[in-house]
Scaffold this active site. Sequence first.
Site, short mmCIF file in Angstrom:
data_model
loop_
_atom_site.label_atom_id
_atom_site.label_comp_id
_atom_site.label_asym_id
_atom_site.label_seq_id
_atom_site.Cartn_x
_atom_site.Cartn_y
_atom_site.Cartn_z
N LYS A 145 0.84 -1.21 0.00
CA LYS A 145 0.00 0.00 0.00
C LYS A 145 0.87 1.26 0.00
O LYS A 145 0.61 2.20 -0.74
CB LYS A 145 -0.92 0.01 1.23
CG LYS A 145 -2.10 -0.94 1.11
CD LYS A 145 -2.85 -1.13 2.43
CE LYS A 145 -3.94 -2.19 2.28
NZ LYS A 145 -4.52 -2.64 3.54
N ASP A 200 -11.30 3.10 3.94
CA ASP A 200 -11.70 1.69 3.93
C ASP A 200 -13.23 1.56 3.81
O ASP A 200 -13.73 0.47 3.51
CB ASP A 200 -11.30 1.02 5.25
CG ASP A 200 -9.99 0.24 5.14
OD1 ASP A 200 -9.72 -0.31 4.06
OD2 ASP A 200 -9.27 0.16 6.15
N GLN A 204 -4.80 -1.02 9.60
CA GLN A 204 -4.78 -2.40 9.08
C GLN A 204 -5.41 -3.37 10.09
O GLN A 204 -5.08 -3.34 11.28
CB GLN A 204 -3.32 -2.79 8.78
CG GLN A 204 -3.16 -4.15 8.12
CD GLN A 204 -3.72 -4.21 6.70
OE1 GLN A 204 -3.78 -3.22 5.99
NE2 GLN A 204 -4.13 -5.39 6.27
N1 GUN Z 1 -7.14 -6.45 6.39
C1 GUN Z 1 -7.50 -7.24 5.34
N2 GUN Z 1 -8.11 -6.50 4.39
C2 GUN Z 1 -8.15 -5.24 4.86
C3 GUN Z 1 -8.65 -4.03 4.32
O1 GUN Z 1 -9.21 -3.95 3.22
N3 GUN Z 1 -8.49 -2.93 5.09
C4 GUN Z 1 -7.90 -2.98 6.31
N4 GUN Z 1 -7.81 -1.85 7.01
N5 GUN Z 1 -7.42 -4.08 6.84
C5 GUN Z 1 -7.55 -5.21 6.11
#
Ligand code: GUN
Length: 290
Positions: free
Chosen positions: A55, A122, A99
């Site tokens: 990311k 998100d 995350q």
């Molecule tokens: N963990 C697994 N997928 C995601 C996601 O799309 N966003 C976040 N914040 N954590 C995750």
Amino acid sequence: MTETEIIDGKAFAETLLAQVAKDVANLKASSGKTPGLAVVIVGEDPASQVYVRNKVEKTKAVGMVSVHHILPADTSQADLLALVEQLNQDEAVNGILVQLPLPKQIDESAVINAISPDKDVDGFHVVNAGRLATGQDALVPCTPTGCLMLLKDRLGSLSGLNAVVIGRSNIVGKPMAALLLAESCTVTIAHSKTRDLPALCRQADILVAAVGRPEMVKGDWIKPGAVVIDVGVNRIPAEGGKTRLVGDVATKEAMGTASAITPVPGGVGPMTIACLLFNTLRASRMQWGK
Ligand code: GUN
């Protein structure tokens, strides 16, 4: 036998990222401002570290500012909430991603709902979930957004199609169902208590699998001509003591029946990150009124 198209999510994501990069450059030229995304990771889960590194790298590649906070696994909820509040107030930060999963001592929904809804890239905050469910403008979770883009690219209008979503998580299943409903699909959400899942799946013109069970969806569950979106990312043992990634669908079995299917890897995965940056660009524009 149908010729099954393998949907190239990687190529689609690259096109989307190039468009986001172009929009970021134009926005910088017209406003002098650069969108910023803050990513927070707590602890050292190896899979999360890989996702987060990816990311950060892609955020920089599209010309955005990346802020990366790495907190120890024993971080208290109060300390994490204080960091979220600081990022909410920071004008250089337009998007905030914490995350998941978080360590046991932290209440995930308390943290998610502490993020300003306008910076919730998100789309997990109850305000964004509620806006999506009621058809209002929302920041929408990245994975279902990416799945919908692939479906519309392949099918055009989805109106009237039968869609079955396997999985009822807040991250994928529920928002995916809301998006498909908004496209006028007839939507069924299936889960671990669903009766006769194979028969239900055989009704689906659109089948989205998001359960996290390796190759659970068999070839004979698929309606001839269906479009299959495989959200699963499962690591399983392979020959020579190695591991390999498989989805929630037995892809080889689906060949010749589905009209199109997303591969694992290279299908939905790359779309998720591209949609995160798409959401960050949207959030920046909303905050700046551009
Ligand atoms: N963990 C697994 N997928 C995601 C996601 O799309 N966003 C976040 N914040 N954590 C995750």
